[in-house]
Design a protein around this motif. Structure first.
Motif, PDB file in Angstrom:
ATOM      1  N   GLN A 129      40.031  27.173 -17.456  1.00  0.00           N
ATOM      2  CA  GLN A 129      41.053  26.328 -16.658  1.00  0.00           C
ATOM      3  C   GLN A 129      41.740  25.219 -17.523  1.00  0.00           C
ATOM      4  O   GLN A 129      42.997  25.033 -16.811  1.00  0.00           O
ATOM      5  CB  GLN A 129      39.747  25.383 -15.860  1.00  0.00           C
ATOM      6  CG  GLN A 129      38.982  26.219 -14.838  1.00  0.00           C
ATOM      7  CD  GLN A 129      39.966  26.908 -13.836  1.00  0.00           C
ATOM      8  OE1 GLN A 129      40.543  26.246 -13.267  1.00  0.00           O
ATOM      9  NE2 GLN A 129      39.124  28.072 -13.651  1.00  0.00           N
ATOM     10  N   MET A 130      41.537  24.811 -18.636  1.00  0.00           N
ATOM     11  CA  MET A 130      42.291  23.781 -19.379  1.00  0.00           C
ATOM     12  C   MET A 130      43.596  24.555 -19.771  1.00  0.00           C
ATOM     13  O   MET A 130      44.733  24.117 -19.746  1.00  0.00           O
ATOM     14  CB  MET A 130      41.607  23.342 -20.625  1.00  0.00           C
ATOM     15  CG  MET A 130      42.324  22.331 -21.507  1.00  0.00           C
ATOM     16  SD  MET A 130      41.515  21.996 -23.015  1.00  0.00           S
ATOM     17  CE  MET A 130      41.638  23.583 -23.949  1.00  0.00           C
ATOM     18  N   ALA A 133      45.880  25.102 -16.653  1.00  0.00           N
ATOM     19  CA  ALA A 133      46.580  23.684 -16.372  1.00  0.00           C
ATOM     20  C   ALA A 133      47.657  23.072 -17.654  1.00  0.00           C
ATOM     21  O   ALA A 133      48.729  22.584 -17.333  1.00  0.00           O
ATOM     22  CB  ALA A 133      45.504  22.438 -16.339  1.00  0.00           C
ATOM     23  N   ASN A 160      46.341  17.045 -13.818  1.00  0.00           N
ATOM     24  CA  ASN A 160      45.528  18.347 -13.709  1.00  0.00           C
ATOM     25  C   ASN A 160      45.126  18.832 -15.109  1.00  0.00           C
ATOM     26  O   ASN A 160      44.087  19.347 -15.426  1.00  0.00           O
ATOM     27  CB  ASN A 160      46.123  19.303 -12.813  1.00  0.00           C
ATOM     28  CG  ASN A 160      46.194  19.038 -11.443  1.00  0.00           C
ATOM     29  OD1 ASN A 160      45.451  18.280 -11.143  1.00  0.00           O
ATOM     30  ND2 ASN A 160      47.154  19.839 -10.731  1.00  0.00           N
ATOM     31  N   ALA A 164      41.595  18.905 -16.768  1.00  0.00           N
ATOM     32  CA  ALA A 164      41.014  20.129 -17.300  1.00  0.00           C
ATOM     33  C   ALA A 164      40.301  19.806 -18.792  1.00  0.00           C
ATOM     34  O   ALA A 164      39.675  20.656 -19.090  1.00  0.00           O
ATOM     35  CB  ALA A 164      42.066  21.095 -17.384  1.00  0.00           C
ATOM     36  N   SER A 167      37.138  17.924 -18.650  1.00  0.00           N
ATOM     37  CA  SER A 167      36.083  19.049 -18.262  1.00  0.00           C
ATOM     38  C   SER A 167      35.738  19.827 -19.321  1.00  0.00           C
ATOM     39  O   SER A 167      34.319  20.175 -19.527  1.00  0.00           O
ATOM     40  CB  SER A 167      36.497  19.552 -16.891  1.00  0.00           C
ATOM     41  OG  SER A 167      36.862  18.952 -15.921  1.00  0.00           O
ATOM     42  N   HIS A 168      36.419  20.394 -20.200  1.00  0.00           N
ATOM     43  CA  HIS A 168      36.209  21.316 -21.114  1.00  0.00           C
ATOM     44  C   HIS A 168      35.663  20.487 -22.431  1.00  0.00           C
ATOM     45  O   HIS A 168      34.356  20.882 -22.953  1.00  0.00           O
ATOM     46  CB  HIS A 168      37.650  21.840 -21.917  1.00  0.00           C
ATOM     47  CG  HIS A 168      37.434  22.531 -23.145  1.00  0.00           C
ATOM     48  ND1 HIS A 168      37.591  22.091 -24.232  1.00  0.00           N
ATOM     49  CD2 HIS A 168      36.665  24.030 -23.330  1.00  0.00           C
ATOM     50  CE1 HIS A 168      37.279  23.317 -25.247  1.00  0.00           C
ATOM     51  NE2 HIS A 168      36.700  24.136 -24.523  1.00  0.00           N
TER      52      HIS A 168
END
Length: 394
Positions: A129-130, A133, A160, A164, A167-168
């Protein structure tokens, strides 16, 4: 006529019995007179062994503080479970020697393996996801430079991407925590030592911080000694001590290594730590007692137990040559400083005395009280020692 003869015979027997009784009484009186006039027999000599006496000599008496404490290993650890689970394996048992890093026990790792796999996959998904983004943000940067998108869209794309990345990182941290829990399921030795105890068995389910085993390093031992606050004020690092561990006859040298800067909350005692010179054969947890040297004096000293106090003035019993006999003589002494002779293996307390000649043969306490003037002699085994003592007395 027969009756008259019988009566004379009875009278004759009675007269003979009286004469015999008088003769016996006279003999007993003569024997008593002879015994009274006979010379008195020589008194019996008391026999002494060479171990019953000692020489009064000049000694270096260390005056100090009586101490007692517990022998402890500098490196001592209680191995506890860091995660909960079933104890699958125990690799080391009581008395086993282990090295630093050796596996001691294992807890069932199945649950922690699955958690680590789960968090690892979540970290991989967060990384994907990173990347998405990041590419969107980079594309929007080029579009914004050509005025194809608005600044608001550009800001959303950047936000965003930042979210990301966060979150990572969170997913990676979770994976690290899960990995650590998996590693904690394997208990390893923190240092080289010997397993001294085990508190859990294979198949038991243990909780976090449950005691599994104990590990000690006997290569470095010290004695922990509690002192009262007043006693601790005169203690300094480097002072020497002589300790008796349990009931061993030999003394062990020690030196003050550390002093606690504060008193214990409950007992108000101050802990000092003494490093042992020779720790061969000693174990963690043994009891030690002795004396901490605070000063030293060279004096004529005898064991404190040899000084008798059953009279108004203290005295010692010595053996001296009187004529052709060895006799017990009572010598009144004045007591001085007390301490221990650090150079001797015995742990008996010594006391300085005046009123006694150096080299005097002093009776030890195990002999007991003897009458002054009593004749003594040494056993044949100690004949040479007796002659030496006699020549010294002359």
């Amino acid at each position: 006529m027969k009756y008259i003869k019988l009566r004379w015979l009875v009278l004759g027997f009675i007269v003979l019995a009286l004469v015999a009784g008088v003769w016996r009484a006279m003999n007993q009186k003569q024997a008593q007179k002879a015994a009274a006039s006979a010379p008195a027999t020589a008194p019996t000599q008391l026999e002494l062994a060479s171990t019953d006496v000692m020489k009064a000599e000049l000694r270096d008496i260390t005056q100090g503080l009586a101490i007692s404490g517990t022998v402890k290993a500098v490196n001592y650890a209680v191995i506890k479970a860091r995660v909960a689970g079933e104890l699958k394996d125990i690799m080391a048992r009581e008395g086993d020697t282990v090295k630093a890093g050796d596996v001691l026990a294992r807890i069932d790792p199945t649950e922690y393996q699955r958690r680590w796999q789960q968090t690892s996959e979540q970290a991989t998904a967060a990384m994907a996801q990173m990347e998405i983004a990041k590419r969107a943000w980079e594309n929007n940067q080029s579009l914004a430079a050509q005025n194809f998108i608005s600044q608001a869209a550009m800001n959303n794309s950047e936000a965003n991407y930042v979210g990301a990345v966060a979150s990572h990182k969170a997913a990676m941290a979770g994976a690290d925590v899960a990995r650590k829990a998996l590693d904690d399921a394997t208990l390893r030795a923190p240092f080289a030592g010997i397993v001294s105890g085990r508190a859990a068995q294979v198949g038991e389910r243990v909780s976090i911080d449950a005691k599994i085993m104990e590990l000690v390093d006997l290569s470095q031992l010290e004695v922990e000694v509690p002192l009262s606050p007043s006693e601790s004020m005169d203690v300094r690092v480097g002072q020497l001590a002589a300790l008796q561990v349990e009931d061993r006859k030999t003394m062990v040298g020690a030196k003050v290594k550390r002093i606690s800067p504060s008193a214990q909350a409950g007992s108000r005692s101050v802990l000092i730590y003494l490093a042992l010179d020779k720790a061969d054969g000693l174990r963690h947890g043994l009891f030690a007692k002795g004396i901490l040297g605070m000063g030293k004096s060279q004096v004529l000293a005898v064991p404190l137990s040899a000084v008798r106090t059953d009279r108004a003035q203290p005295y010692v019993q010595v053996v001296e040559q009187v004529g052709d006999q060895l006799q017990v003589i009572h010598k009144i002494v004045t007591l001085g400083v007390r301490g221990m002779d650090m150079g001797q293996p015995e742990s008996e307390t010594m006391v300085a005395v005046t009123g006694l000649n150096e080299g005097s043969t002093v009776l030890k306490s195990n002999v007991g009280a003897l009458r002054s003037g009593m004749a003594v002699r040494y056993t044949p085994v100690a004949a040479n020692a007796a002659s030496t003592s006699a020549s010294a007395a002359r």
